[in-house]
Write a protein that holds these residues in place. Sequence first.
Motif, PDB file in Angstrom:
ATOM      1  N   GLY A  85       0.812  -1.211   0.000  1.00 37.46           N
ATOM      2  CA  GLY A  85       0.000   0.000   0.000  1.00 37.46           C
ATOM      3  C   GLY A  85       0.845   1.259   0.000  1.00 37.46           C
ATOM      4  N   ALA A  86       1.937   1.254   0.764  1.00 36.41           N
ATOM      5  CA  ALA A  86       2.830   2.407   0.813  1.00 36.41           C
ATOM      6  C   ALA A  86       3.504   2.637  -0.537  1.00 36.41           C
ATOM      7  N   GLY A  87       3.925   1.545  -1.184  1.00 34.70           N
ATOM      8  CA  GLY A  87       4.549   1.670  -2.505  1.00 34.70           C
ATOM      9  C   GLY A  87       3.576   2.184  -3.539  1.00 34.70           C
ATOM     10  N   LEU A  88       2.335   1.696  -3.487  1.00 41.94           N
ATOM     11  CA  LEU A  88       1.313   2.140  -4.433  1.00 41.94           C
ATOM     12  C   LEU A  88       0.985   3.621  -4.227  1.00 41.94           C
ATOM     13  N   ALA A  89       0.782   4.027  -2.960  1.00 42.46           N
ATOM     14  CA  ALA A  89       0.378   5.405  -2.670  1.00 42.46           C
ATOM     15  C   ALA A  89       1.526   6.397  -2.824  1.00 42.46           C
ATOM     16  N   GLY A  90       2.692   6.066  -2.225  1.00 44.67           N
ATOM     17  CA  GLY A  90       3.787   7.038  -2.165  1.00 44.67           C
ATOM     18  C   GLY A  90       4.683   7.103  -3.376  1.00 44.67           C
ATOM     19  N   VAL A  91       4.689   6.039  -4.183  1.00 42.22           N
ATOM     20  CA  VAL A  91       5.547   6.022  -5.373  1.00 42.22           C
ATOM     21  C   VAL A  91       4.702   6.081  -6.643  1.00 42.22           C
ATOM     22  N   THR A  92       3.915   5.029  -6.891  1.00 45.74           N
ATOM     23  CA  THR A  92       3.168   4.954  -8.152  1.00 45.74           C
ATOM     24  C   THR A  92       2.138   6.077  -8.277  1.00 45.74           C
ATOM     25  N   LEU A  93       1.198   6.153  -7.341  1.00 47.57           N
ATOM     26  CA  LEU A  93       0.106   7.129  -7.462  1.00 47.57           C
ATOM     27  C   LEU A  93       0.574   8.557  -7.273  1.00 47.57           C
ATOM     28  N   ALA A 137      -2.636  11.120  -1.888  1.00 45.93           N
ATOM     29  CA  ALA A 137      -1.869   9.871  -1.977  1.00 45.93           C
ATOM     30  C   ALA A 137      -0.653   9.911  -1.054  1.00 45.93           C
ATOM     31  N   TRP A 138       0.007  11.074  -0.993  1.00 46.44           N
ATOM     32  CA  TRP A 138       1.194  11.208  -0.127  1.00 46.44           C
ATOM     33  C   TRP A 138       0.813  11.069   1.352  1.00 46.44           C
ATOM     34  N   SER A 139      -0.367  11.542   1.715  1.00 43.78           N
ATOM     35  CA  SER A 139      -0.829  11.420   3.100  1.00 43.78           C
ATOM     36  C   SER A 139      -1.008   9.952   3.473  1.00 43.78           C
ATOM     37  N   PHE A 140      -1.570   9.168   2.557  1.00 42.50           N
ATOM     38  CA  PHE A 140      -1.709   7.737   2.809  1.00 42.50           C
ATOM     39  C   PHE A 140      -0.334   7.086   2.976  1.00 42.50           C
ATOM     40  N   TYR A 141       0.634   7.523   2.161  1.00 40.47           N
ATOM     41  CA  TYR A 141       1.987   6.987   2.278  1.00 40.47           C
ATOM     42  C   TYR A 141       2.575   7.284   3.659  1.00 40.47           C
ATOM     43  N   SER A 142       2.394   8.507   4.143  1.00 43.19           N
ATOM     44  CA  SER A 142       2.937   8.884   5.446  1.00 43.19           C
ATOM     45  C   SER A 142       2.309   8.066   6.567  1.00 43.19           C
ATOM     46  N   ILE A 143       0.999   7.858   6.493  1.00 46.66           N
ATOM     47  CA  ILE A 143       0.304   7.088   7.524  1.00 46.66           C
ATOM     48  C   ILE A 143       0.754   5.629   7.511  1.00 46.66           C
ATOM     49  N   LEU A 144       0.821   5.041   6.328  1.00 41.85           N
ATOM     50  CA  LEU A 144       1.232   3.641   6.210  1.00 41.85           C
ATOM     51  C   LEU A 144       2.683   3.447   6.659  1.00 41.85           C
ATOM     52  N   THR A 145       3.540   4.418   6.310  1.00 44.37           N
ATOM     53  CA  THR A 145       4.942   4.342   6.724  1.00 44.37           C
ATOM     54  C   THR A 145       5.064   4.397   8.238  1.00 44.37           C
ATOM     55  N   ARG A 146       4.249   5.251   8.857  1.00 46.91           N
ATOM     56  CA  ARG A 146       4.246   5.353  10.317  1.00 46.91           C
ATOM     57  C   ARG A 146       3.875   4.007  10.954  1.00 46.91           C
ATOM     58  N   LYS A 147       2.882   3.333  10.391  1.00 46.52           N
ATOM     59  CA  LYS A 147       2.478   2.034  10.925  1.00 46.52           C
ATOM     60  C   LYS A 147       3.585   0.994  10.723  1.00 46.52           C
ATOM     61  N   THR A 171      12.252   1.793   3.019  1.00 48.26           N
ATOM     62  CA  THR A 171      12.149   2.614   1.807  1.00 48.26           C
ATOM     63  C   THR A 171      12.358   1.771   0.558  1.00 48.26           C
ATOM     64  N   ARG A 172      13.370   0.898   0.590  1.00 45.85           N
ATOM     65  CA  ARG A 172      13.669   0.062  -0.579  1.00 45.85           C
ATOM     66  C   ARG A 172      12.510  -0.872  -0.902  1.00 45.85           C
ATOM     67  N   ARG A 173      11.869  -1.431   0.111  1.00 45.61           N
ATOM     68  CA  ARG A 173      10.752  -2.332  -0.141  1.00 45.61           C
ATOM     69  C   ARG A 173       9.561  -1.569  -0.712  1.00 45.61           C
ATOM     70  N   CYS A 174       9.346  -0.342  -0.235  1.00 48.02           N
ATOM     71  CA  CYS A 174       8.277   0.492  -0.794  1.00 48.02           C
ATOM     72  C   CYS A 174       8.572   0.831  -2.254  1.00 48.02           C
ATOM     73  N   PHE A 175       9.841   1.106  -2.567  1.00 45.27           N
ATOM     74  CA  PHE A 175      10.243   1.372  -3.951  1.00 45.27           C
ATOM     75  C   PHE A 175       9.949   0.165  -4.829  1.00 45.27           C
TER      76      PHE A 175
END
Length: 304
Positions: free
Chosen positions: A72-80, A163-173, A185-189
């Motif tokens: 989810g973090a990769g989809l929200a913070g990188v792709t979307l 989308a970036w907000s979702f990335y920040s929340i998911l990363t925090r979790k 970070t690498r796994r999200c990439f």
Amino acid sequence: MSDKKNSAGHLAALLCILVWGATFISTKVLLRDFSPVEILFFRFSLGFAALWLACPRALRLKDKKQEWLFAGAGLAGVTLYFLLENIALTYTFASNVGVIVAVSPFFTALLSFWLLAAEKPGLNFFLGFAAAILGIGLISFSGSASLQLNPLGDLLAVLAGLAWSFYSILTRKILAFGYNSLQVTRRCFFYGLLFMLPCLPFMGFHWGVERFAKVVNWGNMVFLGLGASALCFVAWTFAIKRLGAVKSSVYIYLVPVVTVITAALILDERITWMAGLGTVLTLAGLALSEMRQFRLWKKAASLR
């Protein structure tokens, strides 16, 4: 010790914003020879390779169910996020996108309240949001002296901020599990690139390596891949780990300032009176939303 950790987090967040504020300009330059999805793919492929070389050790998950958070973090913070941002830059000005994406902290605060049981936003938060939305409206009409409207590009920029907000929340979790920031970070990439692959055939992707013969192209791509992606994503993950998703997102308020100034200096984009007023209103609204948090910091500092 806590103060030192917080200071390191603030410095990491500030570094990210100074670099990211200039990425809109760098991307705008690359859009002359590359499509949005090509920039995205080359940029994060380079970033992923750099992170793998820096830390080739594989990340072992404590629970297989956590894989969904990384995906989810990769989809929200990188792709979307970056696909929406890059496409937005083809329809509107770099300064517009830089300012509009700065509404991300509002979305982050709301999502933190809904998903992380954080403190409920107060009146200042919503007053600030109203002021920022008014500012965004002015920016949308500021494309030229004749009030050129860029609704599609500006809407895409707002969605990128969400989308970036979702990335920040998911990363925090994810960071609550105690994983290394670089490996996270690498796994999200990895997932960001994975979700990007189905888009490539439908969005005009081609390798066209001859385009990298231009110094301006490979220079900007290296800046985006190594600096803005590999380095800054690790630094942002570190900042979230130290400060939390909401507090680190406050630094996004500085993105419009960096972007508008660099767009004027490098791309010769005129700062119209409406863009200037919209920028001031947006930043004032964002500052108003954080006024209570600032008072709490000040009170805590006075008690030391």
